[in-house]
Design a protein around this motif. Structure first.
Motif, PDB file in Angstrom:
ATOM      1  N   UNK A 366       0.840  -1.194   0.000  1.00 33.20           N
ATOM      2  CA  UNK A 366       0.000   0.000   0.000  1.00 33.20           C
ATOM      3  C   UNK A 366       0.875   1.243   0.000  1.00 33.20           C
ATOM      4  N   UNK A 367       0.401   2.330  -0.633  1.00 32.58           N
ATOM      5  CA  UNK A 367       1.183   3.576  -0.633  1.00 32.58           C
ATOM      6  C   UNK A 367       1.533   4.016   0.782  1.00 32.58           C
ATOM      7  N   UNK A 368       2.770   4.452   0.947  1.00 30.73           N
ATOM      8  CA  UNK A 368       3.225   4.896   2.253  1.00 30.73           C
ATOM      9  C   UNK A 368       3.869   3.809   3.084  1.00 30.73           C
ATOM     10  N   UNK A 369       3.827   2.562   2.605  1.00 28.91           N
ATOM     11  CA  UNK A 369       4.414   1.435   3.337  1.00 28.91           C
ATOM     12  C   UNK A 369       5.614   0.909   2.548  1.00 28.91           C
ATOM     13  N   UNK A 370       6.755   0.805   3.228  1.00 27.91           N
ATOM     14  CA  UNK A 370       7.993   0.349   2.595  1.00 27.91           C
ATOM     15  C   UNK A 370       8.636  -0.739   3.456  1.00 27.91           C
ATOM     16  N   UNK A 371       9.572  -1.456   2.847  1.00 28.87           N
ATOM     17  CA  UNK A 371      10.427  -2.355   3.613  1.00 28.87           C
ATOM     18  C   UNK A 371      11.575  -1.531   4.180  1.00 28.87           C
ATOM     19  N   UNK A 372      11.708  -1.553   5.500  1.00 32.48           N
ATOM     20  CA  UNK A 372      12.821  -0.852   6.142  1.00 32.48           C
ATOM     21  C   UNK A 372      13.384  -1.732   7.252  1.00 32.48           C
ATOM     22  N   UNK A 373      14.676  -2.001   7.183  1.00 32.45           N
ATOM     23  CA  UNK A 373      15.330  -2.765   8.244  1.00 32.45           C
ATOM     24  C   UNK A 373      16.640  -2.098   8.629  1.00 32.45           C
ATOM     25  N   UNK A 374      17.084  -2.393   9.839  1.00 32.29           N
ATOM     26  CA  UNK A 374      18.427  -2.049  10.292  1.00 32.29           C
ATOM     27  C   UNK A 374      18.959  -3.276  11.034  1.00 32.29           C
ATOM     28  N   UNK A 375      20.261  -3.352  11.248  1.00 33.47           N
ATOM     29  CA  UNK A 375      20.787  -4.501  12.001  1.00 33.47           C
ATOM     30  C   UNK A 375      20.179  -4.625  13.406  1.00 33.47           C
ATOM     31  N   UNK A 376      19.663  -3.511  13.944  1.00 32.45           N
ATOM     32  CA  UNK A 376      19.064  -3.536  15.283  1.00 32.45           C
ATOM     33  C   UNK A 376      17.559  -3.794  15.261  1.00 32.45           C
ATOM     34  N   UNK A 377      16.925  -3.698  14.089  1.00 26.77           N
ATOM     35  CA  UNK A 377      15.479  -3.920  13.954  1.00 26.77           C
ATOM     36  C   UNK A 377      15.230  -4.603  12.626  1.00 26.77           C
ATOM     37  N   UNK A 378      15.025  -5.912  12.678  1.00 26.38           N
ATOM     38  CA  UNK A 378      14.917  -6.703  11.457  1.00 26.38           C
ATOM     39  C   UNK A 378      13.481  -6.896  10.985  1.00 26.38           C
ATOM     40  N   UNK A 379      12.545  -6.071  11.482  1.00 28.13           N
ATOM     41  CA  UNK A 379      11.166  -6.132  10.991  1.00 28.13           C
ATOM     42  C   UNK A 379      11.076  -5.346   9.677  1.00 28.13           C
TER      43      UNK A 379
END
Length: 404
Positions: A366-379
């Motif tokens: 959906x618009x406005x939703x992306x995949x975003x991860x960091x080594x400290x937050x893998x969601x």
């Protein structure tokens, strides 16, 4: 002078050869399951058993990779996606995951399905240091980079989704009497934790009855009858599609018509709504993070048009109304992007490095939703929107809601 020139030229040639050789070695680094022409990836999914509706996800991801292979693969390498049936049974998952890692020697795992099933193998997979990507569960236990640095989910956390429903109920009907049916495992417990957290101090008075079921139970009829007797006007169902369908149908058949909520993992139209009956399911509220192919607002969306063409050619055996058709497509897209980013450094370490630093748009989110991860937050996915089933399809009715 001539000998000195020849020596210098020879030295330069040797140096250049060394640089080229070193560069070639640096460019091509392969882990298990990788050759110049192939990349092996593995998964487990319930092609049989009580959660077989989920298999449409793996079927769809397989179909996506088939399209990529027809286009020449990723950087010239075909994807060999080995998808094994575990029947939603943890002992079977252990057997199949061991086969994928030790016998098939896959480079990494993508979207093995289930909370209990992944729980049975997560320690083993991390000990083996195999990327365990986009797993098919939103259980909070799997976002634990300290203990499980090789594991990341896909589905937004169940606890966060449960909290979203609770806050909506508090805002729209603060005097609601709530009945809850939940799966008796980490999936159900996570949803309940978030739901109770969202209700806060009111949880003890607003929740008038709570029942659980096991995935080995033949039906949930007795639980639904018991919940009705509590006099609830809200019915919250935290389950997989098979039991969501049973609960929705049974409530309708016994003339109980509360406002119903169904967790996103159990909300598939083909897996839950159709078996329950469209009339029985009318008005149900759920949450979504991906585009619904049945929603007319996406009719002229270029990404949805491309998806429809792909479905017709590569995935004709999965119903277009199935939640897991766009789900599998999005996962396939994300995996291919990660592989592209890896280039010729196709080691398990680099796969995990790329997956742990995502900032990626997908065609059917959906618009406005992306995949975003960091080594400290893998969601990867932390946002959702509420939807309501209108008797034919789900209709969006909220803004983007962020998960904690």
């Amino acid at each position: 002078m001539a000998w000195r020139k020849r020596a210098t030229t020879g030295a330069l040639a040797a140096l250049m050869f060394g640089l080229v050789t070193t560069g070639a070695l640096a460019q091509k680094q392969y882990g298990p399951g990788v050759t110049d022409t192939e990349i092996k990836i593995g998964t487990t999914t319930p092609y049989s058993g009580p959660a077989s509706a989920y298999a449409a996800g793996a079927i769809s991801t397989t179909a996506y990779f088939a399209m990529i292979n027809d286009q020449g693969g990723v950087n010239g390498r075909r994807i060999n996606y080995i998808s094994l049936d575990d029947a939603y049974s943890p002992p079977k998952t252990v057997e199949q995951i061991r086969r994928l890692i030790e016998s098939d020697e896959v480079l990494f795992l993508v979207n093995p399905v289930g909370t209990a099933t992944n729980m049975a193998v997560v320690k083993y997979i991390n000990q083996k240091q195999v990327p365990h990507l986009f797993i098919g569960t939103g259980a909070t236990v799997f976002n634990d980079p300290e203990h499980y640095p090789w594991t990341m989910g896909w589905t937004p956390h169940y606890a966060s989704e449960g909290e979203i429903y609770a806050k909506y109920i508090l805002a729209t009907k603060p005097d609601a009497r709530i009945a809850i049916l939940s799966q008796n495992d980490d999936l159900g417990r996570d949803y309940l934790i978030g739901f109770r957290r969202g209700l806060g101090d009111k949880a003890s008075t607003m929740i008038v009855s709570a029942q659980t079921y096991n995935t080995t139970d033949p039906t949930v009829d007795s639980q639904v009858v018991s919940l009705k007797t509590a006099g609830a006007d809200m019915f919250v169902i935290f389950s997989v599609p098979k039991f969501a369908a049973q609960a929705i149908r049974k409530a309708y058949d016994i003339d109980w018509h509360p406002q119903e909520f169904v967790s996103s993992v159990g909300s598939s139209i083909s897996g839950a709504i159709k078996p329950a009956g469209f009339e029985a399911a009318k008005g149900i509220i759920s949450a979504a993070y991906q585009k619904d192919p049945a929603d007319p607002q996406w009719r002229d969306d270029p990404a949805m048009k491309a998806w429809n063409v792909w479905m017709d050619k590569y995935n004709p055996h999965v119903d277009k109304s199935d939640y897991y058709a766009p789900y599998g497509y999005n996962i396939g897209y994300a995996v291919v992007q990660i592989l592209k980013q890896c280039g010729d450094n196709l080691t398990r370490e680099n796969i995990m490095k790329q997956a742990s630093n995502l900032d990626m748009e997908l065609p059917l989110l959906l618009p406005g939703i992306k995949l975003r991860t960091t080594p400290a937050d893998l969601r990867p996915i932390k946002q959702m929107r509420l939807v309501r089933f209108n008797g034919e399809r789900y209709v969006l009715f909220s803004d983007v809601l962020a998960s904690q």
